[in-house]
Structure formats: structure tokens, C-alpha cells
Enzyme design. Structure first.
Site, PDB file in Angstrom:
ATOM      1  N   LYS A   1       0.858  -1.193   0.000  1.00  0.00           N
ATOM      2  CA  LYS A   1       0.000   0.000   0.000  1.00  0.00           C
ATOM      3  C   LYS A   1       0.894   1.244   0.000  1.00  0.00           C
ATOM      4  O   LYS A   1       1.751   1.407   0.882  1.00  0.00           O
ATOM      5  CB  LYS A   1      -0.894  -0.034   1.242  1.00  0.00           C
ATOM      6  CG  LYS A   1      -2.196   0.721   1.099  1.00  0.00           C
ATOM      7  CD  LYS A   1      -3.081   0.416   2.295  1.00  0.00           C
ATOM      8  CE  LYS A   1      -4.387   1.151   2.248  1.00  0.00           C
ATOM      9  NZ  LYS A   1      -5.126   1.042   3.501  1.00  0.00           N
TER      10      LYS A   1
HETATM   11  O1  G3P Z   1      -9.092   2.192   4.359  1.00  0.00           O
HETATM   12  C1  G3P Z   1      -9.010   3.527   4.785  1.00  0.00           C
HETATM   13  C2  G3P Z   1      -9.789   3.681   6.017  1.00  0.00           C
HETATM   14  O2  G3P Z   1      -9.186   2.968   7.075  1.00  0.00           O
HETATM   15  C3  G3P Z   1     -10.046   5.062   6.446  1.00  0.00           C
HETATM   16  O3  G3P Z   1     -11.228   5.013   7.139  1.00  0.00           O
HETATM   17  O4  G3P Z   1     -12.916   5.730   8.729  1.00  0.00           O
HETATM   18  O5  G3P Z   1     -10.487   6.331   9.089  1.00  0.00           O
HETATM   19  O6  G3P Z   1     -11.810   7.419   7.282  1.00  0.00           O
HETATM   20  P1  G3P Z   1     -11.639   6.194   8.124  1.00  0.00           P
END
Ligand code: G3P
Length: 218
Positions: free
Chosen positions: A87
């Protein structure tokens, strides 16, 4: 549409995998920190554990932000297991690293994507997956789902093979909307996947079936 779980929590990964609907896992440094995993060697061991639980792809994120550092780290991560996908953040050095890994046949996931233009670059560099963050776009009063639509359309226009991996999913409605748009993958927390089961008529109907059974069977 593939379902990935967005966590580094081994119990939750096992739980989703046991349902038989899990196609892969995504992680990031914040999710690793949430599990208290510190130190490169421990992080790499943890990726190995995750990669052993699931058959599908496991995204493992580099910490370096320079080309050389990303290449070194990415090569270590890719060697952990055949289902590890490296990634890489959507920055200039990251695009260089994506192109390098594409040449080497190492699969990648381009993360922190917030515009269709960034997604176009990721596809040009041969990323295996691109990760647009729906929820975080919504948080800024822009439309995260519109971003997914634009990327899906652009990739279809040119036949790019990069898979659209909708990330930062906050609701089970997001999952349905991504399916309607034609995203290739959604990655979400376990509780959001579990939200898909819920319907009050299912609960009411099951209760009635069981009560009727009991009436005649005791
Ligand atoms: O895969 C990306 C994700 O982990 C981000 O999610 O909820 O932190 O915006 P969030």
C-alpha cells in the site's frame, strides 16, 4: 463485488472470514497502532498472521515517503506472503514507487486518494487497486460516492485494469451504493458489514415462524 475488512484486529478478521464472504483485508498505520502493534518486526509478524488467516489480498502500508524507502519497505512487505499487496500513498514519490512495483510484478494499492485525477495517475502507474476514501470526502461536504462514480467511469473509458477499492466506508448504505455504482471492492469495519444483515421484518418474521412452530410442536 469483493468485500475486504478494514482492520488489523485478528479476531474480527477471523469472524468475517468464518462467514465465508471475506475477500481480503486492508490495514493502515492507524489501524496497526489501534491494536498496539509497534516496531517494524512486530508489524511484519502481524501482517504474516493476517495473511495466514485469509486467502485473499492483504494490503500492507509503507511508512517511508521517499522513493528508495518505499521500494525497500515494499519489497520486505511483499516477501512476507504471496497475498500481500503493498500500500503506497498518493504522493509524487509514491507514483514513482507504484510504477517501479508494476515493472517488478509486485501488486500495489494506492491509498489516500481523494480525487478522480489522483485515481487516473494511480491507474497510469499500474496500481492493482486504488483506494478513494468515501467517508473522509463526505466529512469535507463533498460527495464521496460521486468520486467513486467518476473513477469507475474514467477507468471504463480507457479499460484500465486498476480495481476501484472504495475505502473509508462509514455505513452499510455506502456498501449498497458502491455496488450500484460498480466499485470492484469495498473495505469496511466488521460492524458495517454486519449492518447488511439487519432488517426488522427479518427479525419479526423469524420470531413468528418460531412461535408458530412452538404452538404445534410444544
Ligand atoms: O481504508 C481507509 C480507512 O481505514 C479510512 O477510514 O474511517 O479512518 O476514514 P476512516
Amino acid at each position: 463485488m469483493k468485500f475486504f475488512i478494514d482492520t488489523a484486529n485478528l479476531d474480527q478478521i477471523k469472524e468475517a472470514n468464518d462467514m465465508g464472504i471475506l475477500d481480503g483485508v486492508t490495514t493502515n498505520p492507524s489501524l496497526m497502532a489501534k491494536e498496539g502493534i509497534a516496531g517494524n518486526k512486530n508489524v511484519w509478524k502481524h501482517y504474516e498472521k493476517i495473511a495466514n488467516i485469509v486467502d485473499g489480498d492483504v494490503s500492507a502500508e509503507v511508512i517511508a515517503t521517499d522513493f528508495k524507502g518505499m521500494v525497500n519497505e515494499g519489497e520486505i512487505l511483499a516477501a512476507i506472503a504471496p497475498n500481500i499487496v503493498v500500500k503506497i500513498p498518493m504522493i509524487k514519490e509514491g507514483v514513482k514507487a507504484l510504477s517501479y512495483f508494476t515493472e517488478q510484478g509486485i501488486r500495489t494499492n494506492c491509498t489516500l486518494v481523494f480525487s478522480a485525477a489522483q485515481a487516473l495517475l494511480a491507474a497510469k502507474a499500474g496500481a492493482t487497486y486504488v483506494s478513494p476514501f468515501i467517508g473522509r470526502v463526505d466529512d469535507t461536504n463533498w460527495d464521496g460516492l460521486q468520486l467513486i462514480e467518476e473513477i469507475v467511469e474514467i477507468y471504463a473509458n480507457y479499460g484500465f485494469l486498476t480495481e476501484v477499492l472504495a475505502a473509508s466506508i462509514r455505513t452499510s448504505l455506502h456498501i449498497k451504493q458502491c455496488a450500484l455504482i460498480g466499485a470492484d471492492v469495498v473495505t469496511c469495519p466488521l460492524k458495517t458489514i454486519e449492518g447488511l444483515f439487519k432488517h426488522p421484518l427479518t427479525d419479526i418474521g423469524l420470531e413468528k415462524f418460531l412461535a408458530d412452530y412452538k404452538k404445534v410442536n410444544g
